[in-house]
Enzyme design. Sequence first.
Site, mmCIF file in Angstrom:
data_model
loop_
_atom_site.group_PDB
_atom_site.id
_atom_site.type_symbol
_atom_site.label_atom_id
_atom_site.label_comp_id
_atom_site.label_asym_id
_atom_site.label_seq_id
_atom_site.Cartn_x
_atom_site.Cartn_y
_atom_site.Cartn_z
ATOM 1 N N GLY A 154 3.443 -13.572 12.782
ATOM 2 C CA GLY A 154 2.938 -15.031 12.695
ATOM 3 C C GLY A 154 1.341 -14.911 12.374
ATOM 4 O O GLY A 154 0.764 -14.041 12.335
ATOM 5 N N CYS A 155 0.930 -15.907 11.847
ATOM 6 C CA CYS A 155 -0.504 -16.153 11.406
ATOM 7 C C CYS A 155 -1.463 -16.040 12.556
ATOM 8 O O CYS A 155 -2.367 -15.141 12.461
ATOM 9 C CB CYS A 155 -0.851 -17.450 10.536
ATOM 10 S SG CYS A 155 -0.404 -18.882 11.518
ATOM 11 N N TYR A 156 -1.416 -16.845 13.627
ATOM 12 C CA TYR A 156 -2.284 -16.570 14.661
ATOM 13 C C TYR A 156 -2.204 -15.074 15.371
ATOM 14 O O TYR A 156 -3.217 -14.583 15.555
ATOM 15 C CB TYR A 156 -2.115 -17.755 15.807
ATOM 16 C CG TYR A 156 -2.480 -19.142 15.459
ATOM 17 C CD1 TYR A 156 -3.904 -19.222 15.133
ATOM 18 C CD2 TYR A 156 -1.686 -20.044 15.450
ATOM 19 C CE1 TYR A 156 -4.273 -20.588 15.070
ATOM 20 C CE2 TYR A 156 -2.223 -21.420 15.296
ATOM 21 C CZ TYR A 156 -3.438 -21.407 15.007
ATOM 22 O OH TYR A 156 -3.966 -22.893 14.828
#
Length: 338
Positions: A154-156
């Site tokens: 995921g990005c975060y």
Amino acid sequence: MNVIIVGASGYSGAELARLVASHPKLILAGIFVSEQSLDQGKALSDLYPQYTGLIDLPLQPLNSSALQFIAQHADYVCLCTEHKVSVDLAPQFLEMGKRVFDLSGGFRLSSDEDYQRYYGFSHSQPELLAQAAYGLAEWNAHAIAKAQLVAVAGCYPTAALNALKPLVNAGLVSDFPIIINAVSGVSGAGRKANIATGFCEVSLKAYGLFNHRHSPEIARYLNHDVLFTPHLGNFPRGILETIYVHLKEGVSSEQVTDAYQCLAQEPLIRLLGDKIPSINGVVNQAFVDIGWQQQGNMLIVMSAIDNLLKGAAGQALQCMNIAMGLPAHFTLVGGQHD
């Protein structure tokens, strides 16, 4: 390798289509959307004029004819779809013998209970959760290289894990939870129309307190408790995380700097030392910029990425490069195509 992208009309899917189309070892063999999508039949360049002359392929509906085409022509299938849609689609493509790179969260967590709690649905393929390799390129290349199913990070979590794993792995962090304060641009909310994420409606605002789906993902792959709070900011793209770490007694600044040297040779990681990263420094690039400052036992780590590149499409391309036996950063050096 022939690459198929399902969900190519969204921000991450379109970004990935651009990366694949520009890659000398990949062929963009087809781009697909759901049968209900209003975008079907349109060229990707109709939705994204900057791709005119580069990606004029039509967005095709994912129907039975499309599945037959994919079975015959695809090597890699990239899923840029809703989480539950990915869970339903991935087994079909795995049964065809395709390597699947899932950019959703459909295979990142460890149990059906996690999906019920954090994603709001019961996972129909729990046996695949153990088989999926976590697609955090700098840290899990060996597993990615062998996997049929890659759960792209995921990005975060990409920003957080690259910033924190060196410290945790070096044994420098106390038992206190790590506090992660993260801000993302509105492209992280996806392309579908939504008043709450419309550009004129967005103010800097926290969401998902204590129950955001990236919290268990970060904690699982960091092997440390975190308190993660995301915010949506009024800018198009990019993520900046400010992370508060309580170090063990007596940890020196030299030890912290030494811990980060495990990333010093990674082409897409830029270690800034005491300089403060910014979103402007990474937008439209595939870097992770990491900076840190220490006062006593308190350490503030700052991490910046482009959420659509290093946080999604760029990382998926890294995973495909690894699967082909290429350097993970191939065509991404400097954040642009060579």
